[in-house]
Scaffold this motif. Sequence first.
Motif, PDB file in Angstrom:
ATOM      1  N   GLN A 378       0.824  -1.202   0.000  1.00 60.49           N
ATOM      2  CA  GLN A 378       0.000   0.000   0.000  1.00 60.49           C
ATOM      3  C   GLN A 378       0.863   1.259   0.000  1.00 60.49           C
ATOM      4  O   GLN A 378       0.491   2.271  -0.602  1.00 60.49           O
ATOM      5  CB  GLN A 378      -0.947   0.002   1.202  1.00 60.49           C
ATOM      6  N   ASP A 382       0.482   4.123  -2.777  1.00 62.46           N
ATOM      7  CA  ASP A 382       0.179   5.502  -2.368  1.00 62.46           C
ATOM      8  C   ASP A 382       1.318   6.467  -2.627  1.00 62.46           C
ATOM      9  O   ASP A 382       1.189   7.666  -2.337  1.00 62.46           O
ATOM     10  CB  ASP A 382      -0.162   5.524  -0.872  1.00 62.46           C
ATOM     11  N   LYS A 384       4.214   6.482  -1.098  1.00 54.17           N
ATOM     12  CA  LYS A 384       4.984   6.740   0.113  1.00 54.17           C
ATOM     13  C   LYS A 384       6.325   6.007   0.112  1.00 54.17           C
ATOM     14  O   LYS A 384       7.172   6.237   0.984  1.00 54.17           O
ATOM     15  CB  LYS A 384       4.183   6.332   1.348  1.00 54.17           C
TER      16      LYS A 384
END
Length: 423
Positions: A378, A382, A384
């Motif tokens: 994730q 995203d 990140k």
Amino acid sequence: MNQKMKVNVTSEFGELEGVIVHTPGLEVEEMTPETAKRALYSDILNLSVASQEYQQLKGVLSKVSRCFEVTDLLAEILKDEPVKRSLINEICLRENAVDIQPDLLGLTSPELARQLIQGVPIKRNNLTRYLSQERFSLWPLHNFLFTRDASMAFRDEVVIGKMANAVRDRESLIMEAIFNHHPLIESKTINAERSEMMKADTKIKIEGGDFQVARQDVLVIGTGVRTSTQGIDFILESIKARQEPIRHIIVQELPDLPESFIHLDMVFTFLDRDACMIYEPLIMGTNRFHTIHIQVENGEVTRISERKNLVEALQLLGMDMKPIRCGGKNDIWTMEREQWHSGANFFAIAPGQVIGYERNVNTVNELHKNGFEVLKAQDLIDGKAIIPPNKKCVVTIAGSELARGGGGARCMTMPFRRKNIDW
């Protein structure tokens, strides 16, 4: 993005360029405790949770490669009327559903693709159908999220799976039609079911979970409940027919039980040029399951011999693999538990860069000890985090529900194009 892609797979870990997946849909929900066994499941999945987890896998794949959905590819080839008629005819003949052909031919391509995967409900418009205990004329393809099994790429060819269970035969027909007819994919297919060998020996079975490309000249194939020795002999004959210099097949026998040993990739997967994930008790332990090396030269088998284990067999061919242990080194119970939930089933997106379930914490920790940076799927999706260039890493995806389906990241991916490895 409409550039034609030629099939090319010469290893399990070359940089990924093209992969086919199938996001689980309503076919997963069309299962009950009573029908689960026929569908080859030991439990029924929660689709809403499984879909969320699957999006992590697909999200990572879409970051690093062209990622194609089976349903989209199928809908596109069904726009071709001769292809549509041929595929419907073969499916209906095989599944004793000739009476529904006119209805299927009348559907739009997207709707037909959906029904061929999610199932065609029975029309209770006569007495026989009214009294039938069946719910579908064509049953849903509950297992199609495991796109690995119905087709397998090796170099510039695609081997079409001869499935061990008839409930999965339609998957092979669909994948064969896609590879033969989709305008964006350039390939040639090999299908045991259409060969002279099949006419002489109906015991041929071959599924992609047992089929691994170690190197351009080395295949590693498991034999057990899903892939028969006759299926491997079919692959052997295909290699012999090429009349090429030295080629190798390493065969690993698998036990019939437990069901988590269903395919080779549940106990062994490649991670890099020099690393593999293993379930140690089976791959390295003292057991009665043979590891056989078959050598082919210029169309002839020149040697068949037994090896101590799979890792040694690869080493003797110049592939010095460091085995990393599913579940870690310390506790056999932990190994068993994490293997059960596909702890050895990793999918490489590049050399030393792999995807697997985060739930198998001891396995992931063992990878970390061996130099693999741990990244959450994730976070990549995203923005990140990024996949570090030319560094080892394991991308962890959620798998509390997906793992209950009996497969991992490798099971759910069908790579058809990778960059060649610089050995």
